[in-house]
Design a protein around this motif. Structure first.
Motif, PDB file in Angstrom:
ATOM      1  N   LYS A 175       0.806  -1.224   0.000  1.00 38.43           N
ATOM      2  CA  LYS A 175       0.000   0.000   0.000  1.00 38.43           C
ATOM      3  C   LYS A 175       0.841   1.276   0.000  1.00 38.43           C
ATOM      4  O   LYS A 175       0.281   2.374  -0.053  1.00 38.43           O
ATOM      5  CB  LYS A 175      -0.935   0.020   1.212  1.00 38.43           C
ATOM      6  N   PHE A 176       2.166   1.119   0.029  1.00 41.29           N
ATOM      7  CA  PHE A 176       3.049   2.292   0.031  1.00 41.29           C
ATOM      8  C   PHE A 176       4.145   2.110  -1.012  1.00 41.29           C
ATOM      9  O   PHE A 176       4.605   0.995  -1.268  1.00 41.29           O
ATOM     10  CB  PHE A 176       3.698   2.474   1.412  1.00 41.29           C
ATOM     11  N   GLU A 177       4.560   3.224  -1.606  1.00 42.13           N
ATOM     12  CA  GLU A 177       5.725   3.233  -2.471  1.00 42.13           C
ATOM     13  C   GLU A 177       6.982   2.925  -1.660  1.00 42.13           C
ATOM     14  O   GLU A 177       6.993   3.023  -0.422  1.00 42.13           O
ATOM     15  CB  GLU A 177       5.910   4.628  -3.102  1.00 42.13           C
ATOM     16  N   ARG A 178       8.062   2.607  -2.364  1.00 42.06           N
ATOM     17  CA  ARG A 178       9.345   2.459  -1.677  1.00 42.06           C
ATOM     18  C   ARG A 178       9.745   3.754  -0.993  1.00 42.06           C
ATOM     19  O   ARG A 178      10.475   3.756  -0.012  1.00 42.06           O
ATOM     20  CB  ARG A 178      10.423   2.024  -2.668  1.00 42.06           C
ATOM     21  N   SER A 179       9.256   4.886  -1.503  1.00 45.80           N
ATOM     22  CA  SER A 179       9.536   6.183  -0.885  1.00 45.80           C
ATOM     23  C   SER A 179       8.768   6.385   0.411  1.00 45.80           C
ATOM     24  O   SER A 179       9.042   7.328   1.159  1.00 45.80           O
ATOM     25  CB  SER A 179       9.154   7.302  -1.862  1.00 45.80           C
ATOM     26  N   GLY A 180       7.781   5.532   0.684  1.00 42.54           N
ATOM     27  CA  GLY A 180       6.944   5.689   1.869  1.00 42.54           C
ATOM     28  C   GLY A 180       5.634   6.404   1.616  1.00 42.54           C
ATOM     29  O   GLY A 180       4.819   6.551   2.525  1.00 42.54           O
ATOM     30  N   ILE A 181       5.385   6.860   0.386  1.00 42.65           N
ATOM     31  CA  ILE A 181       4.145   7.562   0.064  1.00 42.65           C
ATOM     32  C   ILE A 181       3.011   6.560  -0.120  1.00 42.65           C
ATOM     33  O   ILE A 181       3.168   5.536  -0.779  1.00 42.65           O
ATOM     34  CB  ILE A 181       4.321   8.410  -1.212  1.00 42.65           C
ATOM     35  N   LEU A 182       1.860   6.870   0.447  1.00 42.93           N
ATOM     36  CA  LEU A 182       0.694   6.004   0.361  1.00 42.93           C
ATOM     37  C   LEU A 182       0.213   5.879  -1.082  1.00 42.93           C
ATOM     38  O   LEU A 182       0.009   6.880  -1.775  1.00 42.93           O
ATOM     39  CB  LEU A 182      -0.439   6.557   1.229  1.00 42.93           C
ATOM     40  N   ARG A 183       0.014   4.645  -1.535  1.00 46.98           N
ATOM     41  CA  ARG A 183      -0.621   4.387  -2.834  1.00 46.98           C
ATOM     42  C   ARG A 183      -2.132   4.526  -2.635  1.00 46.98           C
ATOM     43  O   ARG A 183      -2.843   3.552  -2.405  1.00 46.98           O
ATOM     44  CB  ARG A 183      -0.252   2.999  -3.332  1.00 46.98           C
ATOM     45  N   LEU A 184      -2.611   5.732  -2.729  1.00 43.96           N
ATOM     46  CA  LEU A 184      -3.967   6.053  -2.307  1.00 43.96           C
ATOM     47  C   LEU A 184      -5.018   5.295  -3.107  1.00 43.96           C
ATOM     48  O   LEU A 184      -5.925   4.692  -2.534  1.00 43.96           O
ATOM     49  CB  LEU A 184      -4.199   7.565  -2.435  1.00 43.96           C
ATOM     50  N   ALA A 185      -4.946   5.330  -4.430  1.00 42.35           N
ATOM     51  CA  ALA A 185      -5.967   4.690  -5.246  1.00 42.35           C
ATOM     52  C   ALA A 185      -5.975   3.178  -5.021  1.00 42.35           C
ATOM     53  O   ALA A 185      -7.044   2.558  -4.936  1.00 42.35           O
ATOM     54  CB  ALA A 185      -5.742   5.017  -6.722  1.00 42.35           C
ATOM     55  N   GLU A 186      -4.811   2.573  -4.931  1.00 41.80           N
ATOM     56  CA  GLU A 186      -4.735   1.134  -4.705  1.00 41.80           C
ATOM     57  C   GLU A 186      -5.297   0.770  -3.336  1.00 41.80           C
ATOM     58  O   GLU A 186      -6.037  -0.201  -3.192  1.00 41.80           O
ATOM     59  CB  GLU A 186      -3.286   0.666  -4.826  1.00 41.80           C
ATOM     60  N   HIS A 187      -4.946   1.561  -2.339  1.00 40.49           N
ATOM     61  CA  HIS A 187      -5.439   1.307  -0.983  1.00 40.49           C
ATOM     62  C   HIS A 187      -6.959   1.406  -0.954  1.00 40.49           C
ATOM     63  O   HIS A 187      -7.641   0.540  -0.381  1.00 40.49           O
ATOM     64  CB  HIS A 187      -4.814   2.325  -0.029  1.00 40.49           C
ATOM     65  N   ALA A 188      -7.515   2.440  -1.601  1.00 38.36           N
ATOM     66  CA  ALA A 188      -8.964   2.612  -1.603  1.00 38.36           C
ATOM     67  C   ALA A 188      -9.653   1.463  -2.333  1.00 38.36           C
ATOM     68  O   ALA A 188     -10.658   0.920  -1.853  1.00 38.36           O
ATOM     69  CB  ALA A 188      -9.322   3.946  -2.258  1.00 38.36           C
ATOM     70  N   ALA A 189      -9.121   1.080  -3.488  1.00 38.48           N
ATOM     71  CA  ALA A 189      -9.759   0.022  -4.272  1.00 38.48           C
ATOM     72  C   ALA A 189      -9.716  -1.312  -3.539  1.00 38.48           C
ATOM     73  O   ALA A 189     -10.718  -2.046  -3.494  1.00 38.48           O
ATOM     74  CB  ALA A 189      -9.072  -0.090  -5.633  1.00 38.48           C
ATOM     75  N   TRP A 190      -8.559  -1.646  -2.959  1.00 37.87           N
ATOM     76  CA  TRP A 190      -8.449  -2.938  -2.279  1.00 37.87           C
ATOM     77  C   TRP A 190      -9.335  -2.981  -1.041  1.00 37.87           C
ATOM     78  O   TRP A 190     -10.013  -3.980  -0.791  1.00 37.87           O
ATOM     79  CB  TRP A 190      -6.993  -3.215  -1.906  1.00 37.87           C
TER      80      TRP A 190
END
Length: 526
Positions: free
Chosen positions: A143-158
């Motif tokens: 749910k997060f990039e290697r940079s630590g940023i939240l993968r927002l769309a993926e998190h919401a969809a899953w």
């Protein structure tokens, strides 16, 4: 008398006695004992009926279990918990069955890839092979990039379709966002679960735990000691391709001799070669991109189960652009750095600029630079001014890049913290823009002064003569990634935002540049 091909809805105790539902697909009794292919899934074992028939016809038992708390299994599902113990309990039960020859193969993709590795780690003496397809090893890693940023769309969809429930809610994401396309614009991000139309008590905890939260899956050192042979399958357009490559390089690496391993990566998304068609977005990959993964898996398993799973290493990788497969003992192949320098006039060239310069753009969190689906032509974004782009002249000769490109970014911001999104693209002779690799950096997490060395995602691509290379720098990729607010507030709990001025510097020495691992493949296989 005929024997039914499947024993459906068997109940097998989990680690604490909780009954878990299992379907067992068995070949004819006169073939027993046989090896067993084992899948543990949260997405419903009934979706594997055809798969079970295929394994059965090829002389394997196929065992598929609903994980704890999903579909017909008792208990409560907490993602990434109980999988090691429940997997071990299933393995112990299987080894006692009269049709089992004592050889287990763990098999699965996405979350079932995690359960495959978890079971292998718990019962390394019984698991002879792992077939791992785009494994989702932990919420913090998916749910997060290697940079630590939240993968927002993926998190919401899953979370909308999969989590906080006994069954999946197939199609809910598309239904919700068709009616409310701007839902993810809401701030704070932490409250989005209240607006998505489903009761999702676990949504916020994933964000609080963050990218460094540890799951119960195998640690890297444990993975390196696993004696099982492993087949690693992934897709260039799948966000989990990083996991595929890390497992290929790590699994069994501490053992001598090392277990057999194989790598297959094609031009696929998360559905791999099981998805129909040969196109991803606007990019066509040709008929060679569709392969029979089932036959490949059976053939590989037949070899490694017969030879004890020791010693061999092979890689089969699709090279985008040539639309051919390359084979070798490992991946990536040897490469040398080809450095392309950003120039003050917006050019990207093999030689550094003679003088320095600066390129500026404004970043407005209220109008963030938008995301595009993989493979989609990005040329319509050319009119946006919230990006800096450096573009090469048309290539005289094709170049093949295999590995991980790196962007060295010399940039500053007026904000307390910001994101840098760097993207390497091909600009085709007919004017289309195709992303080849990208990465992100959160300066609020790194807290180090630039220049920043940003490793992009892995690629295997040939850019033909006549195309141009492009390096793009922006500060958002929304809604794929949760946006930086341009303030000192946390991106997931804050509501206030501010416009930032972003500056990208070009220099004669150590300026912004793109480093490509250039290789000369031998003639690839068709």
């Amino acid at each position: 008398m005929s024997v039914p091909p499947v024993r459906a809805n068997e109940r097998v105790p989990g680690w604490d006695g909780t009954p878990l539902a299992v379907d067992i697909h068995l070949p004819p009794p006169h073939t027993w004992p046989v090896p067993a292919v084992v899948t543990r899934t949260p997405y419903g074992r009934s979706g594997h009926l055809a798969e079970g028939g295929g394994w059965r016809r090829r002389g394997f038992a196929y065992v598929v279990q609903d994980v704890r708390g999903r579909y017909d299994s008792d208990g409560t599902w907490v993602p990434y918990r109980n999988e090691r113990g429940d997997g071990a309990a299933l393995a112990d039960w299987l080894l006692k069955q009269p049709w089992s020859d004592g050889r287990l193969v763990t098999y699965g993709g996405s979350y079932a890839g995690h359960t495959a590795w978890a079971l292998a780690a718990e019962r390394p003496d019984a698991v002879r092979a792992v077939v791992s397809m785009g494994p989702s090893m932990a919420l913090g890693r998916t749910k997060f990039e290697r940079s630590g940023i939240l993968r927002l769309a993926e998190h919401a969809a899953w979370w909308l379709e999969r989590a906080d429930g006994r069954t999946s809610r197939e199609g809910l994401t598309a239904h919700v966002f068709k009616e409310c396309p701007d839902l993810l614009d809401h701030l704070p991000v932490m409250e989005l679960s209240d607006r998505l139309g489903a009761h999702l008590p676990g949504w916020a905890q994933v964000i609080r735990d963050g990218p460094d939260h540890r799951a119960e899956g195998p640690e890297l050192a444990e993975l390196e000691r696993l004696p099982a042979a492993a087949l690693h399958i992934g897709g260039w357009y799948d966000l989990l391709v990083d996991e595929v490559l890390e497992h290929f390089h790590r699994a069994g690496a501490a053992l001598d001799p090392r277990p057999s391993r194989a790598l297959v990566i094609g031009p696929w998304g998360h559905d791999l070669a099981y998805a129909p068609g040969t196109r991803i977005g606007d990019r066509e990959h040709g008929t060679a991109s569709r392969i029979d993964l089932g036959a490949l898996q059976v053939g590989w398993l037949s070899r490694v189960l017969d030879d004890g799973g020791r010693g061999s290493s092979e890689a089969e990788v699709f090279t985008v652009g040539t639309n051919r497969w390359w084979t070798g003992p490992s991946w990536p192949p040897p490469a040398s750095d080809a450095v392309w320098h950003a120039h003050p006039d917006g050019k990207l060239a093999p030689r550094p600029p003679l003088t320095g310069g600066e390129a500026r753009f404004g970043y407005d969190p209220a109008d963030p630079y938008p995301s595009r689906q993989p493979g989609v032509d990005r040329a319509p974004l050319a009119a946006r001014g919230d990006a800096v782009r450096f573009t090469s002249a048309p290539l005289h000769d094709p170049i093949t890049i295999a590995g991980r490109p790196v962007v060295v970014l010399d940039a500053t911001t007026s904000a307390p913290a910001t994101d840098w999104i760097v993207r390497w693209s091909e600009v085709t002779a007919d004017g289309r823009w195709f992303e080849l690799a990208h990465a992100s950096l959160d300066t609020g997490r790194t807290r180090t002064p630039g220049p920043h060395s940003i490793e992009l995602g892995p690629v295997a691509v040939t850019v033909p003569a006549g195309s141009r290379l492009q390096l793009e720098v922006t500060s958002s990729d929304f809604p794929r990634l949760a946006r930086s607010l341009g303030t000192a507030e946390d991106r997931c709990t804050g509501t206030a935002y501010a416009v930032a001025e972003q500056t990208v510097r070009t220099r004669p020495v150590d300026g912004t540049r793109l480093i490509l691992p250039r290789t000369t493949y031998e003639e690839p296989t068709e």
